[in-house]
Motif scaffolding. Structure first.
Motif, PDB file in Angstrom:
ATOM      1  N   THR A   3       0.841  -1.193   0.000  1.00 51.00           N
ATOM      2  CA  THR A   3       0.000   0.000   0.000  1.00 51.00           C
ATOM      3  C   THR A   3       0.872   1.237   0.000  1.00 51.00           C
ATOM      4  OG1 THR A   3      -1.672  -1.171   1.274  1.00 51.00           O
ATOM      5  CG2 THR A   3      -1.867   1.200   1.175  1.00 51.00           C
ATOM      6  N   LEU A   5       0.439   5.182   0.355  1.00 50.51           N
ATOM      7  CA  LEU A   5      -0.495   6.223   0.760  1.00 50.51           C
ATOM      8  C   LEU A   5       0.159   7.579   0.549  1.00 50.51           C
ATOM      9  CD1 LEU A   5      -3.237   6.891   2.047  1.00 50.51           C
ATOM     10  CD2 LEU A   5      -2.120   6.720   4.265  1.00 50.51           C
ATOM     11  N   THR A   7      -0.409  11.754   0.588  1.00 50.55           N
ATOM     12  CA  THR A   7      -1.273  12.838   1.074  1.00 50.55           C
ATOM     13  C   THR A   7      -0.812  14.152   0.470  1.00 50.55           C
ATOM     14  OG1 THR A   7       0.090  13.145   3.034  1.00 50.55           O
ATOM     15  CG2 THR A   7      -1.806  11.687   3.254  1.00 50.55           C
ATOM     16  N   LEU A  12      -2.972  13.190   8.186  1.00 44.49           N
ATOM     17  CA  LEU A  12      -3.831  12.064   8.550  1.00 44.49           C
ATOM     18  C   LEU A  12      -4.069  12.024  10.046  1.00 44.49           C
ATOM     19  CD1 LEU A  12      -2.560   9.029   6.476  1.00 44.49           C
ATOM     20  CD2 LEU A  12      -4.585  10.397   6.098  1.00 44.49           C
ATOM     21  N   ARG A  17      -4.540   5.428   9.213  1.00 41.24           N
ATOM     22  CA  ARG A  17      -3.743   4.526   8.372  1.00 41.24           C
ATOM     23  C   ARG A  17      -4.057   3.062   8.703  1.00 41.24           C
ATOM     24  NH1 ARG A  17       0.387   4.338   4.268  1.00 41.24           N
ATOM     25  NH2 ARG A  17       0.766   2.130   4.170  1.00 41.24           N
ATOM     26  N   GLU A  18      -4.148   2.739   9.989  1.00 42.26           N
ATOM     27  CA  GLU A  18      -4.463   1.369  10.409  1.00 42.26           C
ATOM     28  C   GLU A  18      -5.877   0.977   9.982  1.00 42.26           C
ATOM     29  OE1 GLU A  18      -3.225   3.680  12.619  1.00 42.26           O
ATOM     30  OE2 GLU A  18      -1.162   2.947  12.546  1.00 42.26           O
ATOM     31  N   VAL A  20      -7.526   2.090   7.371  1.00 41.30           N
ATOM     32  CA  VAL A  20      -7.500   1.847   5.928  1.00 41.30           C
ATOM     33  C   VAL A  20      -6.841   0.506   5.616  1.00 41.30           C
ATOM     34  CG1 VAL A  20      -6.519   2.665   3.747  1.00 41.30           C
ATOM     35  CG2 VAL A  20      -7.530   4.281   5.329  1.00 41.30           C
ATOM     36  N   ASP A  21      -5.724   0.216   6.267  1.00 40.10           N
ATOM     37  CA  ASP A  21      -5.028  -1.051   6.022  1.00 40.10           C
ATOM     38  C   ASP A  21      -5.911  -2.253   6.352  1.00 40.10           C
ATOM     39  OD1 ASP A  21      -2.735   0.145   5.056  1.00 40.10           O
ATOM     40  OD2 ASP A  21      -1.677   0.060   6.980  1.00 40.10           O
ATOM     41  N   CYS A  56     -10.373  11.244  -2.299  1.00 37.56           N
ATOM     42  CA  CYS A  56      -9.629   9.999  -2.171  1.00 37.56           C
ATOM     43  C   CYS A  56      -9.660   9.310  -3.518  1.00 37.56           C
ATOM     44  CB  CYS A  56     -10.258   9.112  -1.097  1.00 37.56           C
ATOM     45  SG  CYS A  56      -9.455   7.514  -0.934  1.00 37.56           S
TER      46      CYS A  56
END
Length: 117
Positions: A3, A5, A7, A12, A17-18, A20-21, A56
């Motif tokens: 992944t 990511l 920005t 964020l 982040r966690e 989304v993961d 997004c």
């Protein structure tokens, strides 16, 4: 799963982040898309002016060339991310159904039935 990511113009919130993961891993495991390359670009379109300004963009690909591009815009970053991943999962489900319906068609079986006539 790899992944990336990105920005642009925003920070964020902690734990996003966690979130989304976990959501991505659950969605991609369902379709057996490992290894998958995922790129998520998050940006603040309007800057400090506010409004529907969080975008997004999510791209998914793997070694089997499955590619999906989803874009979503809204004011709440977590909701935008969640909707984007949900839409990605729907698109992958559609591709999965399409692939399996093609695989279930067996040309050899049709020929055998035609030969019986």
């Amino acid at each position: 799963m790899h992944t990336n990511l990105i920005t642009r113009g925003l920070v964020l919130p902690q734990g996003l982040r966690e979130f989304v993961d976990r959501k991505l891993e659950f969605a991609l495991d369902r379709f057996q898309l490992s290894p998958a390359d995922v790129e998520i670009t998050l940006e603040d379109i309007n800057g400090p002016r506010g409004g529907q300004d969080k975008r997004c963009r999510l791209r998914v690909g793997n070694t089997k060339r499955t590619r999906v591009l989803i874009e979503e815009t809204g004011s709440d970053l977590q909701r935008v991310l969640s909707r984007t991943v949900d839409r990605m999962e729907q698109a992958l489900a559609k591709l999965h159904r399409k692939h399996h319906s093609r695989a279930s068609r067996q040309p050899g079986r049709r020929l055998a039935m035609a030969a019986d006539l």
